[in-house]
Motif scaffolding. Structure first.
Motif, PDB file in Angstrom:
ATOM      1  N   PHE A   3       0.829  -1.204   0.000  1.00 39.08           N
ATOM      2  CA  PHE A   3       0.000   0.000   0.000  1.00 39.08           C
ATOM      3  C   PHE A   3       0.865   1.257   0.000  1.00 39.08           C
ATOM      4  N   TYR A   6       2.167   1.909  -3.471  1.00 40.53           N
ATOM      5  CA  TYR A   6       1.127   2.493  -4.324  1.00 40.53           C
ATOM      6  C   TYR A   6       0.934   3.975  -4.023  1.00 40.53           C
ATOM      7  N   VAL A  45      -2.251  -1.714  -8.582  1.00 34.61           N
ATOM      8  CA  VAL A  45      -3.416  -1.967  -7.726  1.00 34.61           C
ATOM      9  C   VAL A  45      -4.394  -2.905  -8.437  1.00 34.61           C
ATOM     10  N   SER A  48      -2.873  -6.438  -8.663  1.00 36.66           N
ATOM     11  CA  SER A  48      -2.850  -7.164  -7.390  1.00 36.66           C
ATOM     12  C   SER A  48      -4.257  -7.596  -6.974  1.00 36.66           C
ATOM     13  N   GLN A  49      -5.281  -6.868  -7.371  1.00 36.76           N
ATOM     14  CA  GLN A  49      -6.651  -7.256  -7.050  1.00 36.76           C
ATOM     15  C   GLN A  49      -7.110  -8.429  -7.903  1.00 36.76           C
TER      16      GLN A  49
END
Length: 52
Positions: A3, A6, A45, A48-49
């Motif tokens: 996080f 990012y 992001v 990774s999701q």
């Protein structure tokens, strides 16, 4: 931990957007680096999701 990567990329890209207008030279390159940083942050992001 990811996080933070990012957030640093995302906010760093916005910083580069603003820094490009105050730079004496290489404005286009700095602005393009900002676009790349923000795009990379958003792409990481999304990627990774997809895995989870």
């Amino acid at each position: 931990m990811l996080f933070l990567v990012y957030v640093v990329l995302f906010l760093g890209g916005f910083y580069l957007f603003g820094a490009a207008f105050n730079a004496e030279a290489w404005q286009g390159l700095i602005f393009s680096a900002g676009i790349f940083a923000v795009s990379l942050a958003l792409g990481l992001v999304v990627h990774s999701q997809r895995k989870s």
